[in-house]
Design a protein around this motif. Structure first.
Motif, PDB file in Angstrom:
ATOM      1  N   UNK A 230       0.787  -1.340  -0.070  1.00  0.00           N
ATOM      2  CA  UNK A 230      -0.060  -0.074   0.014  1.00  0.00           C
ATOM      3  C   UNK A 230       0.954   1.240  -0.024  1.00  0.00           C
ATOM      4  N   UNK A 231       1.995   1.414   0.715  1.00  0.00           N
ATOM      5  CA  UNK A 231       2.970   2.584   0.829  1.00  0.00           C
ATOM      6  C   UNK A 231       3.541   2.549  -0.583  1.00  0.00           C
ATOM      7  N   UNK A 232       3.808   1.421  -1.140  1.00  0.00           N
ATOM      8  CA  UNK A 232       4.654   1.414  -2.386  1.00  0.00           C
ATOM      9  C   UNK A 232       3.805   2.242  -3.422  1.00  0.00           C
ATOM     10  N   UNK A 233       2.660   2.263  -3.220  1.00  0.00           N
ATOM     11  CA  UNK A 233       1.887   2.999  -4.242  1.00  0.00           C
ATOM     12  C   UNK A 233       2.037   4.454  -4.438  1.00  0.00           C
ATOM     13  N   UNK A 234       2.625   5.072  -3.608  1.00  0.00           N
ATOM     14  CA  UNK A 234       2.943   6.669  -3.549  1.00  0.00           C
ATOM     15  C   UNK A 234       4.143   6.909  -4.845  1.00  0.00           C
ATOM     16  N   UNK A 235       4.758   5.945  -5.187  1.00  0.00           N
ATOM     17  CA  UNK A 235       5.961   5.955  -5.984  1.00  0.00           C
ATOM     18  C   UNK A 235       5.377   6.399  -7.525  1.00  0.00           C
ATOM     19  N   UNK A 236       6.198   6.889  -8.295  1.00  0.00           N
ATOM     20  CA  UNK A 236       5.947   7.187  -9.459  1.00  0.00           C
ATOM     21  C   UNK A 236       6.992   6.879 -10.445  1.00  0.00           C
ATOM     22  N   UNK A 237       6.916   6.060 -11.496  1.00  0.00           N
ATOM     23  CA  UNK A 237       7.935   5.650 -12.352  1.00  0.00           C
ATOM     24  C   UNK A 237       8.986   4.706 -11.779  1.00  0.00           C
TER      25      UNK A 237
ATOM     26  N   UNK B 119       7.558 -12.092  -6.315  1.00  0.00           N
ATOM     27  CA  UNK B 119       7.175 -13.537  -6.387  1.00  0.00           C
ATOM     28  C   UNK B 119       5.741 -13.694  -6.789  1.00  0.00           C
ATOM     29  N   UNK B 120       4.936 -12.815  -6.106  1.00  0.00           N
ATOM     30  CA  UNK B 120       3.494 -12.857  -6.336  1.00  0.00           C
ATOM     31  C   UNK B 120       2.985 -12.229  -7.363  1.00  0.00           C
ATOM     32  N   UNK B 121       3.897 -11.446  -8.262  1.00  0.00           N
ATOM     33  CA  UNK B 121       3.532 -10.802  -9.510  1.00  0.00           C
ATOM     34  C   UNK B 121       2.877  -9.461  -9.226  1.00  0.00           C
ATOM     35  N   UNK B 122       3.104  -9.074  -7.665  1.00  0.00           N
ATOM     36  CA  UNK B 122       2.497  -7.753  -7.453  1.00  0.00           C
ATOM     37  C   UNK B 122       3.561  -6.684  -7.823  1.00  0.00           C
TER      38      UNK B 122
ATOM     39  N   UNK C  75       5.419  -1.228 -10.288  1.00  0.00           N
ATOM     40  CA  UNK C  75       3.799  -1.687 -10.212  1.00  0.00           C
ATOM     41  C   UNK C  75       2.962  -1.494 -11.384  1.00  0.00           C
ATOM     42  N   UNK C  76       2.134  -2.537 -11.887  1.00  0.00           N
ATOM     43  CA  UNK C  76       1.170  -2.161 -12.908  1.00  0.00           C
ATOM     44  C   UNK C  76       0.395  -1.298 -12.631  1.00  0.00           C
ATOM     45  N   UNK C  77      -0.058  -0.340 -13.256  1.00  0.00           N
ATOM     46  CA  UNK C  77      -0.912   0.723 -12.943  1.00  0.00           C
ATOM     47  C   UNK C  77      -2.092   0.309 -12.391  1.00  0.00           C
ATOM     48  N   UNK C  78      -2.665  -0.878 -12.715  1.00  0.00           N
ATOM     49  CA  UNK C  78      -3.912  -1.027 -11.790  1.00  0.00           C
ATOM     50  C   UNK C  78      -3.586  -1.564 -10.647  1.00  0.00           C
ATOM     51  N   UNK C  79      -2.456  -2.399 -10.396  1.00  0.00           N
ATOM     52  CA  UNK C  79      -2.380  -2.789  -8.926  1.00  0.00           C
ATOM     53  C   UNK C  79      -1.820  -1.628  -8.268  1.00  0.00           C
ATOM     54  N   UNK C  80      -1.302  -0.613  -8.903  1.00  0.00           N
ATOM     55  CA  UNK C  80      -0.946   0.783  -7.682  1.00  0.00           C
ATOM     56  C   UNK C  80      -2.104   1.306  -7.650  1.00  0.00           C
ATOM     57  N   UNK C  81      -3.195   1.364  -8.353  1.00  0.00           N
ATOM     58  CA  UNK C  81      -4.290   2.084  -8.276  1.00  0.00           C
ATOM     59  C   UNK C  81      -4.956   1.248  -7.013  1.00  0.00           C
ATOM     60  N   UNK C  82      -5.099   0.092  -6.840  1.00  0.00           N
ATOM     61  CA  UNK C  82      -5.771  -0.656  -6.088  1.00  0.00           C
ATOM     62  C   UNK C  82      -5.082  -0.741  -4.732  1.00  0.00           C
TER      63      UNK C  82
END
Length: 287
Positions: free
Chosen positions: A20-27, A50-53, A63-70
């Motif tokens: 959840x915290x890693x979602x703040x990164x960009x690029x 390993x879990x493809x997240x 992160x994949x944009x959708x994973x990052x958004x969620x």
């Protein structure tokens, strides 16, 4: 969403917190940045990959944009979100401060490092503007100005500087206002927009003098001198470069002083005063 929810339920507490915290990164981000901002250890990052997240490309993770958004939606609570964004902004503020001299010198590795983290640095800049964080903006301006200059990203730089100039932080702090206006003047000059550059530089001198900011005064005076030189106004250019030299010396900046001496030498050469030009060229080399 259902797939992500299922994956989320299978994560441990440390993995959920990190994701959840890693979602703040960009690029993308490095492992060291992930630890500094999100407290994510290497084992946790490895487990998420390993879990493809997380996706790993060389030394960087993303992160994949959708994973990052969620994942961002799972950063529950305004305080947790704000604390993570603050940690992110301060981490990249420190990076920009460290890279100031290498980027100014056009060091290839320094520019490459900033290139990789530019989206994160821009995100940190926006956060600082939103929060009127004077200190963060002030630390970021010099490095980013040199980066935009080297990368010919003049419009990008002007847009970010203009946004910061409209902030309460700039209105309340003359030193920051002067730094922003000096940066804008320089980029406008680089775009051959001499009238706009002179206007910004002239406007920047007042807060720079009020704050006794010799560095910003030198920059604004340098822009004014260069604009005058480009337009054949050699007498005015000479005067501005001499004023800028005094400010550079007051700022204890021999590099800037050498540039001002060189600029004045170019003016003297253009006006046929070759002995004075030679003397100034030699003096600039001695700085």
């Amino acid at each position: 969403d259902l797939v992500f929810d299922q994956s989320w339920r299978l994560l441990g507490e440390a993995e959920r917190d990190a994701l959840s915290k890693l979602s703040v990164f960009r690029g993308g981000f490095s492992a060291s940045s992930a630890r500094a901002v999100a407290g994510a250890s290497l084992p946790v990052l490895g487990a998420l990959a390993d879990k493809s997240l997380l996706r790993k490309e060389g030394a960087r993770l993303s992160m994949h944009p959708l994973v990052q958004q969620l994942a961002a939606l799972r950063l529950e609570g305004g305080e947790a979100r704000e604390a993570t964004r603050r940690a992110h902004a301060q981490h990249f503020r420190r990076l920009l401060a460290q890279l100031r001299r290498p980027v100014e010198n056009g060091d290839r590795e320094g520019l490459r490092q900033l290139e990789a983290e530019y989206e994160n640095c821009r995100s940190a800049w926006h956060w600082a503007v939103e929060r009127d964080d004077t200190a963060t903006l002030a630390d970021c301006v010099p490095t980013l100005r040199h980066y935009w200059d080297h990368r010919v990203a003049f419009q990008e730089g002007l847009a970010l500087l203009s946004a910061a100039l409209r902030s309460q932080a700039a209105r309340a702090d003359p030193r920051l206002e002067a730094s922003l206006l000096g940066g804008m003047a320089h980029l406008e000059y680089r775009m051959d927009r001499y009238a706009a550059a002179e206007a910004s530089a002239t406007r920047g001198l007042a807060p720079a003098r009020a704050a006794r900011d010799h560095g910003s005064q030198a920059l604004c005076l340098q822009v004014l001198g260069t604009c005058c030189y480009r337009q054949g106004r050699y007498g005015e250019a000479r005067g501005y470069f001499r004023q800028a030299l005094r400010q550079a010396k007051a700022d204890d900046d021999p590099r800037k002083a050498a540039v001002m001496l060189y600029n004045e030498a170019v003016v003297e050469k253009a006006t046929g005063r070759y002995e004075d030009a030679l003397r100034l060229f030699v003096e600039s080399l001695a700085q």
